[in-house]
Scaffold this motif. Sequence first.
Motif, PDB file in Angstrom:
ATOM      1  N   PRO A 140       0.368  -0.933  -0.203  1.00 23.55           N
ATOM      2  CA  PRO A 140      -0.184   0.060  -0.325  1.00 23.55           C
ATOM      3  C   PRO A 140       0.526   1.260  -0.039  1.00 23.55           C
ATOM      4  N   PHE A 141       1.932   1.488   0.751  1.00 24.13           N
ATOM      5  CA  PHE A 141       2.811   1.893   1.054  1.00 24.13           C
ATOM      6  C   PHE A 141       3.644   2.339  -0.630  1.00 24.13           C
ATOM      7  N   ALA A 142       3.787   1.658  -1.351  1.00 17.34           N
ATOM      8  CA  ALA A 142       4.083   2.034  -3.344  1.00 17.34           C
ATOM      9  C   ALA A 142       3.421   2.712  -3.842  1.00 17.34           C
ATOM     10  N   SER A 143       2.201   2.506  -3.264  1.00 13.34           N
ATOM     11  CA  SER A 143       0.677   3.867  -3.889  1.00 13.34           C
ATOM     12  C   SER A 143       0.768   4.693  -3.195  1.00 13.34           C
ATOM     13  N   LEU A 144       0.602   4.783  -1.991  1.00 14.46           N
ATOM     14  CA  LEU A 144       1.117   5.793  -1.600  1.00 14.46           C
ATOM     15  C   LEU A 144       2.445   7.252  -1.308  1.00 14.46           C
ATOM     16  N   LEU A 145       3.005   6.566  -1.466  1.00 13.45           N
ATOM     17  CA  LEU A 145       4.781   6.926  -2.414  1.00 13.45           C
ATOM     18  C   LEU A 145       4.303   7.629  -3.642  1.00 13.45           C
ATOM     19  N   ARG A 146       3.424   6.784  -4.601  1.00  9.73           N
ATOM     20  CA  ARG A 146       3.444   7.211  -5.710  1.00  9.73           C
ATOM     21  C   ARG A 146       2.675   8.557  -5.947  1.00  9.73           C
ATOM     22  N   GLU A 147       1.667   8.602  -4.850  1.00  4.47           N
ATOM     23  CA  GLU A 147       0.264   9.526  -4.658  1.00  4.47           C
ATOM     24  C   GLU A 147       0.371  10.790  -4.498  1.00  4.47           C
ATOM     25  N   PRO A 148       0.767  12.497  -5.183  1.00 11.72           N
ATOM     26  CA  PRO A 148       0.900  13.802  -4.622  1.00 11.72           C
ATOM     27  C   PRO A 148       0.213  14.013  -4.003  1.00 11.72           C
ATOM     28  N   GLU A 149      -0.550  13.633  -2.656  1.00 13.55           N
ATOM     29  CA  GLU A 149      -1.586  14.123  -2.063  1.00 13.55           C
ATOM     30  C   GLU A 149      -0.310  13.438  -0.459  1.00 13.55           C
ATOM     31  N   THR A 150       0.318  12.744  -0.457  1.00 13.55           N
ATOM     32  CA  THR A 150       0.836  12.557   0.156  1.00 13.55           C
ATOM     33  C   THR A 150       1.855  13.177   0.347  1.00 13.55           C
ATOM     34  N   TYR A 151       2.331  14.252  -0.566  1.00 21.33           N
ATOM     35  CA  TYR A 151       3.016  15.111  -0.392  1.00 21.33           C
ATOM     36  C   TYR A 151       2.951  16.424  -0.012  1.00 21.33           C
ATOM     37  N   GLU A 152       1.138  16.879  -0.639  1.00 23.83           N
ATOM     38  CA  GLU A 152       0.172  17.693  -0.146  1.00 23.83           C
ATOM     39  C   GLU A 152      -0.043  17.894   0.946  1.00 23.83           C
ATOM     40  N   LYS A 153       0.024  16.968   1.766  1.00 21.47           N
ATOM     41  CA  LYS A 153      -0.333  17.549   3.243  1.00 21.47           C
ATOM     42  C   LYS A 153       0.833  17.175   4.065  1.00 21.47           C
ATOM     43  N   TYR A 154       2.638  16.636   3.839  1.00 19.08           N
ATOM     44  CA  TYR A 154       2.694  16.471   4.771  1.00 19.08           C
ATOM     45  C   TYR A 154       4.479  16.781   4.580  1.00 19.08           C
ATOM     46  N   ASP A 155       5.252  17.110   5.083  1.00 22.97           N
ATOM     47  CA  ASP A 155       6.117  17.886   4.937  1.00 22.97           C
ATOM     48  C   ASP A 155       7.485  16.766   5.071  1.00 22.97           C
ATOM     49  N   ILE A 186       8.522  12.935 -11.039  1.00 23.30           N
ATOM     50  CA  ILE A 186       8.995  14.984 -10.685  1.00 23.30           C
ATOM     51  C   ILE A 186       8.035  15.639 -11.168  1.00 23.30           C
ATOM     52  N   GLU A 187       7.648  15.217 -12.117  1.00 26.59           N
ATOM     53  CA  GLU A 187       6.544  15.957 -13.405  1.00 26.59           C
ATOM     54  C   GLU A 187       5.428  16.231 -12.046  1.00 26.59           C
ATOM     55  N   LEU A 188       4.559  15.716 -11.806  1.00 24.38           N
ATOM     56  CA  LEU A 188       3.281  15.084 -11.153  1.00 24.38           C
ATOM     57  C   LEU A 188       3.771  15.620  -9.740  1.00 24.38           C
ATOM     58  N   ILE A 189       4.775  15.200  -8.959  1.00 20.89           N
ATOM     59  CA  ILE A 189       4.674  15.387  -7.438  1.00 20.89           C
ATOM     60  C   ILE A 189       6.050  16.158  -6.936  1.00 20.89           C
ATOM     61  N   GLY A 190       7.037  16.657  -7.782  1.00 21.23           N
ATOM     62  CA  GLY A 190       8.004  17.426  -7.917  1.00 21.23           C
ATOM     63  C   GLY A 190       9.312  17.117  -6.922  1.00 21.23           C
TER      64      GLY A 190
END
Length: 279
Positions: A140-155, A186-190
């Motif tokens: 499930p973390f392989a999914s969440l690590l590639r999910e932009p929301e993860t990085y929008e929500k946390y520092d 990189i394009e999607l998440i930065g």
Amino acid sequence: TKSAIQATPVKTPALPDAQTVTSVQHWTDRLFSFRVSRPQSLRFRSGEFVMIGLMGDPDPKTGKQKPLLRAYSIASPAWDEELEFYSIKVQDGPLTSRLQHIQPGDQIILRPKPVGTLVHDALLPGKRIWFFATGTGFAPFASLLREPETYEKYDEVVITHTCREVAELEYGRKLIEELKQDELMIELIGAENLAKIRYYPTTTREESPKMGRITELLKDGSVFRDLGIETMNPETDRAMVCGSLGFNMDLKEVLESFGLREGANSDPKEYVVEKAFVG
Ligand code: A2P
């Protein structure tokens, strides 16, 4: 006309909810990952699981075949065109003894009803998210690590993965290394967001740079010292846990000792837990 109807070739009955395997990768003699086509209508939240499987053997009495299904976390993110899964191979496991032999072009059954608790909605806002995995609980973390929301929500995003042996870390290690360099990612998440990932792999039965159960390394403070983090604080820290039943129970106790409380979709709090598929 009648003859035209009769000339229509008899179709072999398709599997219910069939999807086509697009790639398979074997990591060890006990671990493999694979990708399948995604049903057009399937929507899911990164971190959720679905039931997948194969048609079982015919019943000796009736000759009827029933699907053999198990819960699998979707390892790919919600935006991906395909679905990825990460699985153990159990030599006498009813499903995985057969599933381990799938090849590109083969079909599997996938019930398009995603569910699960390892989703962002089940956590209150925070500053740092911890993903705690053992074995195939990495999925499930392989999914969440590639999910932009993860990085929008946390520092800060800390992913710990504990396995018995070094080779069992490889799927996760490679995934994290590659996603930091992947152009689409990189394009999607930065790149600056991907730099938030802190990867903390440990082994318990083979020599590696960091040894020990993550539960012990949290209790004796090694994790905090190694990562330069003061401690875990219910005001700022959030956690998601995925491993064996025993692991989940022991880690829950550790998280509760730091003051974190278990949340759910309907009642978000500071951490959530889900059992990894095991056989
Ligand atoms: P250990 O080798 O000390 O049992 P498993 O394959 O049994 O699910 O274990 C995967 C990894 O999770 C192993 O490194 C194992 O350590 C660790 N582990 C298993 N159970 C627990 C637990 N209750 N608490 C912490 N770590 C655990």
